[in-house]
Design a protein around this motif. Structure first.
Motif, PDB file in Angstrom:
ATOM      1  N   ARG A 298       0.758  -1.079  -0.121  1.00 54.61           N
ATOM      2  CA  ARG A 298      -0.048   0.253  -0.044  1.00 54.61           C
ATOM      3  C   ARG A 298       1.003   1.433  -0.039  1.00 54.61           C
ATOM      4  O   ARG A 298       0.673   2.183  -0.982  1.00 54.61           O
ATOM      5  CB  ARG A 298      -1.231   0.110   1.163  1.00 54.61           C
ATOM      6  N   GLU A 299       2.265   0.888   0.513  1.00 56.79           N
ATOM      7  CA  GLU A 299       2.720   2.292   1.237  1.00 56.79           C
ATOM      8  C   GLU A 299       3.281   2.921  -0.031  1.00 56.79           C
ATOM      9  O   GLU A 299       3.678   4.070  -0.594  1.00 56.79           O
ATOM     10  CB  GLU A 299       3.188   2.448   1.990  1.00 56.79           C
ATOM     11  N   ILE A 300       3.947   1.736  -1.019  1.00 56.08           N
ATOM     12  CA  ILE A 300       5.233   1.654  -1.659  1.00 56.08           C
ATOM     13  C   ILE A 300       4.394   2.256  -3.400  1.00 56.08           C
ATOM     14  O   ILE A 300       4.555   3.363  -4.130  1.00 56.08           O
ATOM     15  CB  ILE A 300       6.513   0.133  -2.381  1.00 56.08           C
ATOM     16  N   ASN A 301       3.020   1.487  -3.249  1.00 56.37           N
ATOM     17  CA  ASN A 301       2.503   2.029  -4.296  1.00 56.37           C
ATOM     18  C   ASN A 301       1.681   3.166  -4.768  1.00 56.37           C
ATOM     19  O   ASN A 301       1.279   3.866  -5.381  1.00 56.37           O
ATOM     20  CB  ASN A 301       1.214   0.335  -4.847  1.00 56.37           C
ATOM     21  N   THR A 302       1.695   3.475  -3.539  1.00 53.81           N
ATOM     22  CA  THR A 302       0.767   4.876  -3.134  1.00 53.81           C
ATOM     23  C   THR A 302       1.140   5.841  -3.395  1.00 53.81           C
ATOM     24  O   THR A 302       0.897   6.769  -4.432  1.00 53.81           O
ATOM     25  CB  THR A 302      -0.053   4.481  -2.152  1.00 53.81           C
ATOM     26  N   ALA A 303       2.392   5.876  -2.657  1.00 55.16           N
ATOM     27  CA  ALA A 303       3.422   7.188  -3.664  1.00 55.16           C
ATOM     28  C   ALA A 303       4.092   6.965  -4.686  1.00 55.16           C
ATOM     29  O   ALA A 303       3.698   7.693  -5.522  1.00 55.16           O
ATOM     30  CB  ALA A 303       4.697   6.940  -2.636  1.00 55.16           C
ATOM     31  N   ALA A 304       3.986   6.089  -5.545  1.00 57.02           N
ATOM     32  CA  ALA A 304       4.447   6.279  -7.270  1.00 57.02           C
ATOM     33  C   ALA A 304       3.194   6.426  -7.682  1.00 57.02           C
ATOM     34  O   ALA A 304       3.708   7.335  -8.879  1.00 57.02           O
ATOM     35  CB  ALA A 304       5.181   4.400  -7.673  1.00 57.02           C
ATOM     36  N   ASN A 305       1.475   6.480  -8.024  1.00 60.70           N
ATOM     37  CA  ASN A 305       1.195   6.302  -7.689  1.00 60.70           C
ATOM     38  C   ASN A 305       0.441   8.411  -7.400  1.00 60.70           C
ATOM     39  O   ASN A 305       0.105   8.631  -9.127  1.00 60.70           O
ATOM     40  CB  ASN A 305      -0.664   5.389  -7.663  1.00 60.70           C
ATOM     41  N   GLN A 306       0.613   8.410  -6.120  1.00 63.77           N
ATOM     42  CA  GLN A 306       0.509  10.041  -5.968  1.00 63.77           C
ATOM     43  C   GLN A 306       1.785  10.948  -7.131  1.00 63.77           C
ATOM     44  O   GLN A 306       1.124  11.762  -7.810  1.00 63.77           O
ATOM     45  CB  GLN A 306       0.630   9.681  -5.113  1.00 63.77           C
ATOM     46  N   ALA A 307       2.559  10.284  -7.135  1.00 62.46           N
ATOM     47  CA  ALA A 307       3.747  11.047  -7.705  1.00 62.46           C
ATOM     48  C   ALA A 307       3.753  10.957  -9.646  1.00 62.46           C
ATOM     49  O   ALA A 307       3.373  12.196 -10.110  1.00 62.46           O
ATOM     50  CB  ALA A 307       5.148  10.510  -7.608  1.00 62.46           C
ATOM     51  N   LEU A 308       2.905   9.787  -9.971  1.00 60.52           N
ATOM     52  CA  LEU A 308       2.282  10.103 -11.759  1.00 60.52           C
ATOM     53  C   LEU A 308       1.178  10.396 -11.919  1.00 60.52           C
ATOM     54  O   LEU A 308       1.123  11.380 -13.208  1.00 60.52           O
ATOM     55  CB  LEU A 308       2.383   8.467 -11.801  1.00 60.52           C
ATOM     56  N   LEU A 309       0.465  10.758 -10.358  1.00 64.93           N
ATOM     57  CA  LEU A 309      -0.723  11.875 -10.971  1.00 64.93           C
ATOM     58  C   LEU A 309      -0.192  12.976 -10.994  1.00 64.93           C
ATOM     59  O   LEU A 309      -0.892  13.465 -11.645  1.00 64.93           O
ATOM     60  CB  LEU A 309      -2.214  11.471 -10.255  1.00 64.93           C
ATOM     61  N   GLU A 310      -0.137  12.957  -9.953  1.00 70.03           N
ATOM     62  CA  GLU A 310       0.762  14.699  -9.824  1.00 70.03           C
ATOM     63  C   GLU A 310       1.099  15.591 -10.992  1.00 70.03           C
ATOM     64  O   GLU A 310       1.345  16.464 -12.358  1.00 70.03           O
ATOM     65  CB  GLU A 310       1.757  15.467  -8.862  1.00 70.03           C
ATOM     66  N   SER A 311       2.421  14.341 -11.702  1.00 73.24           N
ATOM     67  CA  SER A 311       3.581  14.650 -12.673  1.00 73.24           C
ATOM     68  C   SER A 311       2.759  14.775 -13.984  1.00 73.24           C
ATOM     69  O   SER A 311       2.333  15.542 -14.875  1.00 73.24           O
ATOM     70  CB  SER A 311       4.485  13.801 -13.131  1.00 73.24           C
ATOM     71  N   LEU A 312       1.372  13.705 -14.274  1.00 76.22           N
ATOM     72  CA  LEU A 312       1.044  13.758 -15.537  1.00 76.22           C
ATOM     73  C   LEU A 312      -0.616  14.401 -15.855  1.00 76.22           C
ATOM     74  O   LEU A 312      -0.677  15.259 -16.985  1.00 76.22           O
ATOM     75  CB  LEU A 312       0.227  12.087 -16.071  1.00 76.22           C
ATOM     76  N   MET A 313      -0.873  15.112 -14.460  1.00 78.35           N
ATOM     77  CA  MET A 313      -2.299  16.122 -14.730  1.00 78.35           C
ATOM     78  C   MET A 313      -1.294  17.390 -15.103  1.00 78.35           C
ATOM     79  O   MET A 313      -2.109  17.813 -15.560  1.00 78.35           O
ATOM     80  CB  MET A 313      -2.000  15.840 -13.594  1.00 78.35           C
ATOM     81  N   GLY A 314      -1.025  17.701 -14.370  1.00 77.48           N
ATOM     82  CA  GLY A 314       0.194  18.697 -14.524  1.00 77.48           C
ATOM     83  C   GLY A 314       0.570  18.990 -15.535  1.00 77.48           C
ATOM     84  O   GLY A 314       0.416  20.189 -16.910  1.00 77.48           O
ATOM     85  N   LEU A 315       1.536  17.579 -16.843  1.00 81.07           N
ATOM     86  CA  LEU A 315       1.940  17.948 -18.684  1.00 81.07           C
ATOM     87  C   LEU A 315       0.193  17.732 -18.691  1.00 81.07           C
ATOM     88  O   LEU A 315       0.339  18.069 -20.057  1.00 81.07           O
ATOM     89  CB  LEU A 315       2.113  16.974 -18.379  1.00 81.07           C
ATOM     90  N   MET A 316      -0.853  17.114 -18.407  1.00 86.06           N
ATOM     91  CA  MET A 316      -1.500  17.208 -19.565  1.00 86.06           C
ATOM     92  C   MET A 316      -2.621  17.773 -19.810  1.00 86.06           C
ATOM     93  O   MET A 316      -3.774  18.057 -20.080  1.00 86.06           O
ATOM     94  CB  MET A 316      -2.261  15.534 -19.567  1.00 86.06           C
TER      95      MET A 316
END
Length: 317
Positions: A298-316
């Protein structure tokens, strides 16, 4: 931009902090676990088409906007085919697919669409100029012809593949040389990220994208175990480097859609008893048998998903 959480398994639901952050960012949730159990690993095209129709009905209000979709385990990576098709229906322009993965997903598979075969189907679309696959470390590159790889895609340069690192691949056919490899005798020598260096590879990647538009698909099994926990054997990319890649791509190109797979979930299969038996046998052969601590997942995948979410939302956006 439209943000979609597609629940084909319980992988995302096991990350309530990520789901909460996505909902706060305006995500729409679609739960299709019943059809997901039939889709897992592989399925007939009719099943994928049914999911496509359901997604159109569920997301029609924002259909014209680029979509970022999180969809659970990498066992569902073939769903990228329908997400890509829908993105191309909106954009109607040539696109380069950027595929970040520990596996090339290039296997010839005649019984439908497999999570390890979807690249072939993606390239059937006339608007897909090429697929650029990066980050592979897996044994799929060892004697790839014997494992069903469609190496004609390399010869035609419809597919360009840049492993993170890998020794030469022994082959029988003649494939010449391409942007990501040179054939010397019976071996394909790969131009790897490790060999080129992180910064040099980013420059190389940007040089290989010759369309204004890109579609990005990420399987987190390309990441090392400190940055993701998946159902599959994992690679050596660091999350920070993937985020740097995304930033550089998004600065130079328009992202018409993106999806993220590679979360961990316990497999559940639908279909006939024979189909279920085949799929269970396949994962015994292909997937590592590791025990995962639920809290760590939970902790590892949550951290990765939140980072990808923030990055891709900003780019898209």
């Amino acid at each position: 931009m439209q943000l979609l959480l597609l629940h084909l398994d319980d992988a995302l639901e096991l990350q309530p902090d990520f789901v909460g952050a996505a909902l706060e960012a305006g995500a729409h949730e679609v739960s299709e676990k019943a059809i997901g159990s039939h889709l897992r690993l592989w399925a007939r095209r009719q099943v994928l088409d049914e999911l496509s129709r359901r997604l159109v009905r569920a997301t029609s209000r924002k259909a014209a906007q680029p979509r970022l979709c999180f969809l659970g385990s990498g066992d569902f990576h073939h769903v990228t085919v329908l997400l890509l098709e829908q993105a191309l229906e909106r954009a109607k322009k040539p696109v380069t697919v950027i595929h970040i993965d520990n596996h090339p997903d290039w296997v010839c598979f005649d019984a439908g669409i497999h999570c390890g075969s979807w690249v072939n189907k993606a390239l059937d679309n006339q608007l897909v100029r090429k697929v650029i696959t990066l980050g592979v470390c897996s044994s799929d590159l060892a004697s790839p012809e014997r494992k069903g790889a469609n190496l004609e895609l390399l010869r035609s340069q419809k597919l360009e593949l840049f492993p993170y690192s890998h020794p030469p691949s022994r082959v029988r056919g003649k494939y010449g040389s391409g942007p990501g490899f040179d054939q010397l005798g019976a071996d394909l020598h790969w131009h790897s990220i490790l060999q080129m260096g992180d910064k040099n590879f980013i420059d190389r990647l940007l040089d290989r994208i010759d369309t204004d538009d890109v579609y990005i698909t990420i399987d987190k099994d390309a990441l090392c175990r400190d940055d993701a926990v998946t159902n599959w054997d994992q690679g050596k990319l660091r999350l920070d480097y993937v985020l740097s890649l995304l930033s550089e791509i998004g600065f130079c190109h328009r992202i018409i859609g993106a999806d993220v797979t590679g979360d961990y979930s316990v497999p559940h299969y639908g279909g006939s008893l024979l189909t279920q038996a085949f799929k269970r046998a396949e994962i015994l052969i292909d997937q590592p048998r590791l025990k995962h601590d639920r809290q760590s997942v939970r902790e590892i995948n949550t951290a990765a998903n939140q980072a990808l979410l923030e990055s891709l939302m900003g780019l898209m956006s």
